[in-house]
Enzyme design. Structure first.
Site, short mmCIF file in Angstrom:
data_model
loop_
_atom_site.label_atom_id
_atom_site.label_comp_id
_atom_site.label_asym_id
_atom_site.label_seq_id
_atom_site.Cartn_x
_atom_site.Cartn_y
_atom_site.Cartn_z
N TYR A 139 34.69 54.39 -6.96
CA TYR A 139 33.61 53.41 -7.13
C TYR A 139 33.67 52.31 -6.05
CZ TYR A 139 31.17 49.53 -9.58
OH TYR A 139 30.37 48.47 -9.93
N ASN A 189 35.16 52.75 -20.60
CA ASN A 189 36.02 51.69 -21.14
C ASN A 189 35.40 50.33 -20.89
OD1 ASN A 189 38.49 53.20 -21.80
ND2 ASN A 189 38.45 53.68 -19.62
N ASP A 206 46.79 64.04 -2.15
CA ASP A 206 47.39 63.09 -3.08
C ASP A 206 48.30 62.16 -2.29
OD1 ASP A 206 49.27 62.02 -5.14
OD2 ASP A 206 48.16 63.39 -6.43
N SER A 230 44.33 43.07 -9.14
CA SER A 230 43.42 42.80 -10.24
C SER A 230 43.75 41.46 -10.88
CB SER A 230 43.60 43.92 -11.26
OG SER A 230 43.03 43.55 -12.49
N LYS A 256 50.03 47.03 -11.03
CA LYS A 256 49.46 46.09 -10.04
C LYS A 256 50.46 44.96 -9.76
CE LYS A 256 45.58 48.18 -9.52
NZ LYS A 256 45.43 48.98 -8.33
N TYR A 262 49.11 49.80 -16.81
CA TYR A 262 48.24 49.69 -15.63
C TYR A 262 48.44 48.33 -14.96
CZ TYR A 262 44.06 48.43 -13.01
OH TYR A 262 43.21 47.97 -12.05
N LEU A 316 40.56 63.15 -5.56
CA LEU A 316 39.37 63.38 -6.41
C LEU A 316 39.72 63.49 -7.90
CD1 LEU A 316 37.30 65.88 -4.16
CD2 LEU A 316 37.21 63.38 -4.21
N PHE A 356 43.03 51.78 -2.13
CA PHE A 356 42.34 51.76 -3.42
C PHE A 356 42.93 52.79 -4.40
CE2 PHE A 356 38.83 50.62 -0.46
CZ PHE A 356 38.39 49.45 -1.04
P1 NAD Z 1 38.11 54.77 -9.02
O1 NAD Z 1 38.88 55.54 -10.03
O2 NAD Z 1 36.64 54.96 -8.96
O3 NAD Z 1 38.71 54.99 -7.57
C1 NAD Z 1 40.08 55.28 -7.35
C2 NAD Z 1 40.15 56.51 -6.48
O4 NAD Z 1 41.52 56.84 -6.23
C3 NAD Z 1 39.51 57.74 -7.14
O5 NAD Z 1 38.59 58.31 -6.25
C4 NAD Z 1 40.69 58.68 -7.40
O6 NAD Z 1 40.32 60.03 -7.31
C5 NAD Z 1 41.67 58.24 -6.32
N1 NAD Z 1 43.10 58.49 -6.62
C6 NAD Z 1 43.77 58.14 -7.74
N2 NAD Z 1 45.05 58.53 -7.64
C7 NAD Z 1 45.19 59.12 -6.42
C8 NAD Z 1 46.27 59.72 -5.74
N3 NAD Z 1 47.49 59.81 -6.29
N4 NAD Z 1 46.06 60.23 -4.50
C9 NAD Z 1 44.84 60.15 -3.92
N5 NAD Z 1 43.77 59.60 -4.54
C10 NAD Z 1 43.94 59.09 -5.77
O7 NAD Z 1 38.43 53.22 -9.28
P2 NAD Z 1 37.79 51.92 -8.63
O8 NAD Z 1 37.10 51.18 -9.72
O9 NAD Z 1 37.06 52.26 -7.40
O10 NAD Z 1 39.10 51.12 -8.28
C11 NAD Z 1 39.68 51.12 -6.99
C12 NAD Z 1 40.96 50.31 -7.03
O11 NAD Z 1 40.65 48.98 -7.47
C13 NAD Z 1 42.01 50.85 -8.00
O12 NAD Z 1 43.29 50.67 -7.45
C14 NAD Z 1 41.83 49.95 -9.22
O13 NAD Z 1 43.00 49.86 -9.96
C15 NAD Z 1 41.47 48.63 -8.57
N6 NAD Z 1 40.73 47.72 -9.46
C16 NAD Z 1 39.59 48.16 -10.07
C17 NAD Z 1 38.92 47.31 -10.96
C18 NAD Z 1 37.68 47.78 -11.67
O14 NAD Z 1 37.30 47.14 -12.67
N7 NAD Z 1 36.99 48.83 -11.22
C19 NAD Z 1 39.40 46.01 -11.20
C20 NAD Z 1 40.56 45.60 -10.55
C21 NAD Z 1 41.22 46.46 -9.67
N1 UFG Z 2 33.60 44.88 -24.01
C1 UFG Z 2 32.85 45.15 -25.15
N2 UFG Z 2 32.47 46.43 -25.38
C2 UFG Z 2 32.78 47.45 -24.53
C3 UFG Z 2 33.54 47.17 -23.37
C4 UFG Z 2 33.94 45.87 -23.16
O1 UFG Z 2 32.56 44.25 -25.93
O2 UFG Z 2 32.41 48.61 -24.80
C5 UFG Z 2 33.98 43.48 -23.74
C6 UFG Z 2 35.48 43.26 -23.65
O3 UFG Z 2 36.01 42.97 -24.94
C7 UFG Z 2 35.56 42.08 -22.68
C8 UFG Z 2 34.37 42.30 -21.74
O4 UFG Z 2 33.48 43.16 -22.45
O5 UFG Z 2 35.36 40.87 -23.36
C9 UFG Z 2 34.76 42.97 -20.42
O6 UFG Z 2 35.50 44.15 -20.71
P1 UFG Z 2 35.77 45.26 -19.58
O7 UFG Z 2 36.51 46.38 -20.24
O8 UFG Z 2 34.51 45.59 -18.86
O9 UFG Z 2 36.69 44.49 -18.54
P2 UFG Z 2 38.12 43.80 -18.72
O10 UFG Z 2 37.93 42.36 -18.37
O11 UFG Z 2 38.72 44.10 -20.03
O12 UFG Z 2 38.99 44.54 -17.61
C10 UFG Z 2 38.50 44.87 -16.32
C11 UFG Z 2 39.16 46.16 -15.83
C12 UFG Z 2 40.62 45.93 -15.61
C13 UFG Z 2 40.81 44.76 -14.66
C14 UFG Z 2 40.10 43.53 -15.17
C15 UFG Z 2 40.18 42.45 -14.13
O13 UFG Z 2 39.01 47.20 -16.80
O14 UFG Z 2 41.17 47.06 -15.00
O15 UFG Z 2 38.72 43.83 -15.43
O16 UFG Z 2 39.71 41.26 -14.64
F1 UFG Z 2 42.12 44.49 -14.56
#
Ligand code: NAD
Ligand code: UFG
Length: 338
Positions: A11, A198, A58, A124, A153, A149, A33, A80
């Site tokens: 993403y 989620n 990987d 994060s 980080k 998780y 992937l 990422f």
């Molecule tokens: P995502 O799952 O869409 O992207 C992660 C990518 O990493 C995926 O394409 C997956 O296939 C690849 N991947 C996972 N393990 C791998 C491995 N061992 N080798 C090669 N590729 C691998 O997630 P995202 O939302 O794009 O998040 C990117 C990064 O940002 C992640 O590290 C995530 O923890 C971090 N992050 C995301 C959020 C969020 O809310 N989306 C918030 C804070 C931090």
């Molecule tokens: N929530 C709902 N219903 C849902 C999903 C979420 O009410 O179906 C609420 C949660 O309780 C929270 C808010 O929406 O109050 C945001 O929840 P998210 O799950 O979208 O996001 P979080 O803040 O819990 O966590 C996200 C990522 C984590 C990251 C964090 C960084 O999932 O990986 O943001 O701030 F670490």
């Protein structure tokens, strides 16, 4: 610069690749992937009219990584790749530590052998745990994470900082993302969760598209203005641009630097639902459920350090985030599956 992008099919990675290309950089993508589709990169190629070198590998596979790095002259790595589902990490801690920690150690080992010492890491806001102060500045102490998780980080940040202490020629930028939502304006790429989402926004868009009956709001008895959880939602394109700015810092030999990437503004779950309904002209039915374990009441950033030092700030507001999330979902009701 030529940038190795691990997890680039995901993403945030896919959106960042666009901004890197727009800024004139070259990218080489490594992704196994496990949580993404190659179609995202094909769409990025369409948007940018650029061919993207992609290797399905990987990051725990040192030989594969090493072979890739032998082929290119890489200036920096944006890392990422990782597993990111909070609930899943509680059920599968071994898999999370193995993938995220061992994966990162392997990556660092291969980068070092190739003398690549510029790394941007996706961290994060979760590392702050229950934040000591709101809004959260980078000086706010790291807290106790509530799930494996988050600990990955937390630990990777520490590993990278120790690496820099031992060898100051490393440039390390740690980006602490708040809550990325939204999608590229083209509607061609966006968030594509597996199974039941989620996170809040993909759940809302799946209700909007008719895949789920109603949203479950996790608790309305928090100490917040309307009782629902408050978060700092940031448009994924703004987040992506933050990485381009972080690369500029690396070019200035920044040493080790940590930045919050957020907007500085918190929205409650109910405010997000209302904004989504009003921007997109539809109703999102919801029910109030009990609190989700591990959730905190309020989390939003102070993003001024990134503005001051990187010249970065988020441009998009909640309307654009809601509009673009829905634009992606309605054009791709099944994500990248045709
Ligand atoms: P995502 O799952 O869409 O992207 C992660 C990518 O990493 C995926 O394409 C997956 O296939 C690849 N991947 C996972 N393990 C791998 C491995 N061992 N080798 C090669 N590729 C691998 O997630 P995202 O939302 O794009 O998040 C990117 C990064 O940002 C992640 O590290 C995530 O923890 C971090 N992050 C995301 C959020 C969020 O809310 N989306 C918030 C804070 C931090
Ligand atoms: N929530 C709902 N219903 C849902 C999903 C979420 O009410 O179906 C609420 C949660 O309780 C929270 C808010 O929406 O109050 C945001 O929840 P998210 O799950 O979208 O996001 P979080 O803040 O819990 O966590 C996200 C990522 C984590 C990251 C964090 C960084 O999932 O990986 O943001 O701030 F670490």
């Amino acid at each position: 610069m030529t940038i190795l992008v691990t997890g680039g099919a995901g993403y945030i990675g896919s959106h960042t690749i666009i901004e890197l290309i727009v800024a004139g950089h070259n990218v080489v993508v490594v992704d196994n992937l496990c949580n993404s589709s190659k179609i995202s990169l094909e769409r990025v190629e369409r948007i940018t009219s650029t061919q993207i070198p992609f290797f399905q590998a990987d990051i725990r596979d040192k030989k594969a990584l090493s072979d890739i790095l032998d082929m290119y002259s890489i200036d920096a790595c944006i890392h990422f790749a990782g597993l990111k589902a909070v609930g899943e990490s509680t059920a599968y801690p071994y898999e999370y530590y193995d993938n995220n920690i061992i994966g990162t150690l392997n990556l660092i080992s291969v980068l070092r052998k190739h003398n690549i010492k510029n790394i941007i890491f996706s961290s994060s806001a979760t590392v702050y745990g229950e934040p000591a102060t709101i809004p959260i500045t980078e000086e706010c102490p790291k807290g106790k994470c509530t799930n494996p998780y988050g600990w990955t980080k937390w630990m990777i940040e520490q590993m990278l900082m120790d690496l820099h202490t031992a060898d100051p020629t490393f440039n390390i930028v740690i980006l602490r993302y708040f809550n990325p939502i939204g999608a590229h304006q083209s509607g061609l790429i966006g968030e594509n969760p597996n199974g039941v989402p989620n996170n809040l926004m993909p759940y809302i868009t799946q209700v909007a598209v008719g895949k789920r009956e109603y949203l479950h709001i996790f608790g309305n008895n928090y100490d917040t203005p309307d009782g629902t959880g408050v978060r700092d939602y940031i448009h994924v394109v703004d987040l992506a641009r933050g990485h381009v700015k972080a690369l500029e810092a690396i070019n200035r030999n920044c040493g080790v630097a940590i930045y919050n990437l957020g907007t500085g503004k918190g929205y409650s779950v109910l405010e997000i639902v209302k904004a989504f309904e009003s921007v997109n002209g539809m109703k999102i039915p919801y029910v109030i459920d009990p609190r989700r374990p591990g959730d905190i009441a309020t989390c939003y950033s102070d993003p001024q350090k990134a503005q001051r030092e990187l010249g970065w700030k988020a441009d998009n507001g909640i309307e654009e985030m809601c509009r673009d999330s829905w634009n992606w979902q309605r054009r791709n009701p099944n994500g990248y599956e045709q």
